[in-house]
Design an enzyme around this catalytic site. Structure first.
Site, short mmCIF file in Angstrom:
data_model
loop_
_atom_site.label_atom_id
_atom_site.label_comp_id
_atom_site.label_asym_id
_atom_site.label_seq_id
_atom_site.Cartn_x
_atom_site.Cartn_y
_atom_site.Cartn_z
N SER A 266 39.19 9.76 104.84
CA SER A 266 38.13 11.41 104.50
C SER A 266 37.12 10.76 103.41
O SER A 266 36.87 9.68 103.07
CB SER A 266 38.92 12.48 104.08
OG SER A 266 39.55 12.03 102.92
N LYS A 267 36.07 11.81 103.08
CA LYS A 267 35.21 11.52 102.14
C LYS A 267 35.57 11.10 100.87
O LYS A 267 35.06 10.37 100.10
CB LYS A 267 34.48 12.87 102.12
CG LYS A 267 33.59 13.47 103.08
CD LYS A 267 33.00 14.71 102.79
CE LYS A 267 31.96 15.25 104.05
NZ LYS A 267 31.60 16.64 103.86
N ARG A 268 36.92 11.49 100.20
CA ARG A 268 37.20 11.06 99.12
C ARG A 268 37.63 9.41 99.02
O ARG A 268 37.98 9.07 98.05
CB ARG A 268 38.55 11.85 98.85
CG ARG A 268 39.85 11.74 99.57
CD ARG A 268 40.98 12.64 99.28
NE ARG A 268 41.92 12.63 100.18
CZ ARG A 268 43.03 12.04 99.88
NH1 ARG A 268 43.02 11.27 99.04
NH2 ARG A 268 43.93 12.22 100.72
#
Length: 481
Positions: free
Chosen positions: A224-226
């Site tokens: 994911s983005k993280r």
């Protein structure tokens, strides 16, 4: 490519709220940068056109929906969103699957006709045959089967506004466009039930399926983005090479059964076999990607690496360097920087920091470091070497013949002459090894560590000579003050 397949691009944009032309254009730009050029699709056309956007193929889907309705394989459903929400709530309270309960499946044809004639909004639902089962031999996951009636219920083909749903579009387009193998993420496995049912009903050939496991972050959660970069363009901006990205992505969940990790595109085309895709989820390791990128970067020709380094400087840090109108790619400064930094870079953007560090002169900070204590102490060599360097600079013997014809001296030739001069200097001072090289580095570069000292001197002098202003640069005269 290895199986003489065709690369077809289809824009699946029926989710109008989430699909934009800008996002489409960015995806196409990303594919072009990666070198994944399609044989058929947007911009290039092909026999399945004229349009390859599902949002522009609405009449095709409506015609097939009508065909299914006329055959009794689909039917209109007049349930409102509020009614469906209420049905789902009741099912959840009772611990049942929240699938459609078939309210309009066997409705009175006269009532249906009256509502249609009145203009009441309706969706078109697929009539799942009683007792229907779907079975596939998935290339990655093996035998998979579902009780279709229990799993999905009668599902929607066309929304009440006439817009077709994803699974209907995909099933129709895969057949019309001659798709023979569907390779996609395991998240789409349940979509296979609906798509196969539609294709069966329309008499289409069922393609082969290969559902690949998800790619995980280093903490083994869904990527994911993280976990870092979230788009191909971000990787490009960070200085990754397209060939390295293709190489690394191909290895996520696939192996030809050897320890080989670095592949050219041609080698991947020759070696790739979909049957060797691993069922286990792959972990996206940024450190490994950087390493793979470094291997590809070091294999580049001098010209290709130089151009990539210059492009990184100009596009990401234009304030770092002022060429006074010079074509940076044609300068001897960047030719030397390319060879000086080749082994140290994993990303082309690494060259920005390496260049700034090489031309800087942080002597005041370095001599305060505990690591410099021995050098600055009496007998440490710093004073003796420093005096000798200043004297050589003032009497014109600094570097011997290294700087006499700098614009026509190759990196290798300069290196050889520099080493000879340093050896002679050490002999004159009675110093060698670390006793010579450590104080020499600190005096000339202002740092205790870094790239080859001779290469740095060549770079500093060339930048000065070619009038290339690099932020934080300290010229030779300033270093000798």
């Amino acid at each position: 490519k290895g199986g003489d397949g065709k690369f077809l691009i289809r824009i699946e944009d029926t989710d109008l709220a989430r699909s934009t032309r800008e996002s489409e254009n960015q995806m196409l730009r990303d594919l072009k940068w990666l070198g994944l050029l399609w044989d058929e699709g947007p911009e290039v056309g092909g026999p399945c056109g004229p349009s390859y956007r599902q949002s522009e193929r609405g009449d095709i889907y409506k015609n097939f929906a009508k065909l299914l309705m006329d055959a009794g394989l689909a039917y209109p459903c007049f349930c409102t969103e509020e009614e469906l929400d209420a049905k789902r709530a009741v099912a959840e309270e009772q611990g049942l699957d929240a699938k459609y309960d078939g309210t309009w499946r066997n409705a009175d044809p006269k009532e249906v006709k009256a509502k249609i004639d009145r203009g009441d909004p309706y969706t078109v639902r697929f009539r799942v045959p009683a007792g229907a089962r779907v079975e596939i031999e998935d290339i990655v996951r093996g035998h998979v089967e579902w009780d279709a009636e229990a799993t999905v219920g009668d599902f929607i083909l066309l929304r009440s506004n006439g817009v077709p749903v994803y699974n209907f579009c995909v099933a129709v387009d895969d057949a019309l466009m001659g798709v023979t193998m569907v390779i996609r993420a395991e998240e789409h496995l349940t979509n296979t039930v609906r798509q196969v049912l539609i294709q069966r009903a329309l008499g289409f050939r069922i393609p082969e399926f290969a559902h690949c496991s998800l790619i995980l972050g280093e903490d083994r959660s869904k990527l994911s983005k993280r976990h870092g970069a979230t788009s191909v363009d971000q990787f490009r901006q960070q200085g990754f090479l397209a060939d390295a990205m293709i190489n690394y992505l191909a290895l996520l969940g696939w192996s030809e059964g050897t320890d080989k990790e670095i592949y050219t595109r041609e080698e991947l085309i020759e070696s790739f076999d979909v049957h060797r895709i691993n069922k286990s989820p792959a972990v996206f390791d940024m450190s490994k990607l950087r390493w793979v990128n470094g291997q590809h970067l070091r294999k580049l020709s001098h010209e290709s690496l130089r151009d990539a380094l210059v492009d990184a400087l100009v596009s990401t840090q234009p304030s770092v360097i002022d060429t006074h109108g010079n074509d940076l790619k044609s300068t001897k400064t960047m030719a030397v920087a390319t060879e000086l930094f080749r082994e140290a870079m994993e990303l082309t953007n690494d060259g920005i920091g390496l260049l700034q560090h090489a031309v800087s002169y942080p002597l005041a900070d370095s001599i305060q470091s505990p690591d410099a204590a021995a050098l600055v102490s009496p007998g440490g060599g710093l004073l003796e070497v420093g005096k000798a360097l200043v004297a050589a600079y003032e009497n014109g013997t600094f570097g011997g013949d290294c700087f006499k014809d700098l614009s026509n001296t190759s990196y290798e030739a300069f290196h050889e002459m520099w080493n000879s001069w340093v050896k002679a200097l050490g002999k004159e001072l009675g110093l060698k090894g670390k006793k010579l090289f450590q104080p020499l580095r600190l005096c000339l570069t202002g740092s205790l560590a870094g790239r080859d000292v001779g290469g740095v001197m060549q770079l500093v002098k060339l930048a000065e000579m070619e009038k290339i202003d690099i932020a934080g640069a300290v010229n030779m005269a300033q270093r000798m003050e």
